[in-house]
Motif scaffolding. Structure first.
Motif, short mmCIF file in Angstrom:
data_model
loop_
_atom_site.label_atom_id
_atom_site.label_comp_id
_atom_site.label_asym_id
_atom_site.label_seq_id
_atom_site.Cartn_x
_atom_site.Cartn_y
_atom_site.Cartn_z
N VAL A 167 44.33 44.15 35.00
CA VAL A 167 43.06 44.87 35.05
C VAL A 167 42.06 44.25 34.08
N HIS A 168 42.49 44.04 32.84
CA HIS A 168 41.56 43.57 31.82
C HIS A 168 41.21 42.08 31.96
N GLU A 169 41.91 41.37 32.84
CA GLU A 169 41.56 39.98 33.08
C GLU A 169 40.74 39.81 34.36
N THR A 170 40.36 40.91 34.98
CA THR A 170 39.68 40.81 36.28
C THR A 170 38.17 41.01 36.19
N PRO A 204 31.22 51.59 35.51
CA PRO A 204 32.41 50.75 35.38
C PRO A 204 32.06 49.27 35.48
N ALA A 205 32.59 48.47 34.57
CA ALA A 205 32.36 47.03 34.65
C ALA A 205 33.00 46.50 35.92
N PRO A 206 32.29 45.68 36.69
CA PRO A 206 32.80 45.22 37.98
C PRO A 206 33.80 44.08 37.86
N PRO A 207 34.79 44.05 38.77
CA PRO A 207 35.72 42.93 38.80
C PRO A 207 35.12 41.73 39.52
N GLU A 208 35.83 40.63 39.51
CA GLU A 208 35.36 39.41 40.16
C GLU A 208 35.20 39.60 41.68
N GLY A 209 36.19 40.18 42.32
CA GLY A 209 36.16 40.34 43.77
C GLY A 209 35.57 41.66 44.19
#
Length: 318
Positions: free
Chosen positions: A184-187, A263-268
């Motif tokens: 989660v924290h690397e996405t 919420p901070a967005p993920p890459e995908g």
């Protein structure tokens, strides 16, 4: 918010909130829940917190039955501290990518290469890794614990390389890091976070230290989930971008409904900022675990005794 009322069935009552409350009373049970659980589970929990707070609660509870609404390593910690109590996990498949990244056999070989080092392990690890450790830490107390270690004592830090790197920056201590991380924290996407900041120029960015360095450098505040919550409530800012698992936002919105939490967005284009392991637990599974007294956590006594010592050191040093 998820609804607690579902169609009745032979095994699931219509009013789950009442049914769970009745079972807790019958069993003298307590529900401990992490901030990353779904909203309804947070709302029925007796205590909600991060790993340090949950460990402290598990160590002090007078309940006979502990239902841990979290992931496997958290319930294991409760069992390590309470060998004579029934510890339940709603879904035994609720594991942890970070814990899985550090298998005990591989870590034992790694540790043997640095025989003069002490091992400080982040609590997000298995009971077997705890048994191989000298001190356990959480994101709340990792810096404080490392600062208490004599400067001439070399350290292995496991399993999270991102938290370890952050602790090194904060303390100036060089440590040997195990190469593990949280999915989660690397996405989180640096580009998308910067774009959000442009759209919300007054927003503060709050980040968990498990995030990668390129995310942390944009943060106005870095801390554990509990620390992020406390900061958001005290800050005069009204908008926040939250770079950790999005479950914490439920408590932020409850405690500060006048503020905006993004919420901070993920890459995908996915829900990758939600932990798939944490979200395996549901209100229905909480009810069934209490009703059936299963799935329960069982740890070999020899492992439990070895794992207990570094946890007790952490609690004493905190």
């Amino acid at each position: 918010m998820f609804t607690a009322t579902i169609p009745s069935s032979p095994t699931i009552p219509q009013d789950l909130f009442k049914a769970i409350a009745d079972l807790k009373k019958e069993l003298n049970g307590v529900i401990l829940a992490h901030y990353y659980q779904e909203a309804d589970i947070q709302d029925i929990a007796d205590y909600i917190g991060d790993s340090l707070g949950l460990s402290q609660q598990a160590a002090s509870t007078e309940a006979d039955v502990i239902l841990f609404a979290g992931v496997h390593f958290m319930a294991e910690t409760a069992k390590i501290l309470n060998p004579n109590k029934l510890v339940l996990l709603p879904d035994m498949n609720a594991g942890c990518s970070l814990a899985d990244s550090c298998p005990a056999d591989k870590f034992s070989e790694f540790k043997a290469q640095y025989s003069d080092h002490i091992v400080i392990s982040y609590i997000n690890c298995s009971a077997e890794i705890k048994a191989l450790s000298d001190i356990i830490c959480t994101s709340s107390n990792a810096v404080k614990i490392v600062q208490q270690i004599p400067e001439n004592q070399p350290i292995i830090f496991a399993p999270d390389k991102n938290l370890g790197r952050y602790v090194m920056e904060q303390t100036g201590r060089k440590m040997i890091l195990w190469d593990g991380s949280c999915i989660v924290h690397e996405t989180f996407s640096e580009k998308k976070i910067v774009q959000l900041k442009v759209q919300h120029p007054q927003a503060e960015i709050l980040a968990h230290p498990e995030c990668e360095t390129h995310i942390l450098r944009h943060a106005d505040y870095i801390g554990s989930t509990t620390a992020l919550l406390k900061y958001a409530l005290k800050s005069p800012s009204c908008e926040f971008i939250i770079a950790t698992e999005s479950g914490i936002i439920h408590q932020m919105e409850k405690d500060a409904p006048e503020k905006l939490f993004i919420p901070a967005p993920p890459e995908g284009n996915c829900a990758c900022n939600e932990c798939p392991h944490m979200r395996l637990n549901t209100l229905e599974k909480v009810y069934l675990a209490l009703k059936n007294r299963t799935p329960q956590i069982i740890i070999p006594e020899s492992t439990r005794i070895k794992a207990l010592k570094p946890i007790e050191k952490m609690l004493a040093m905190s």
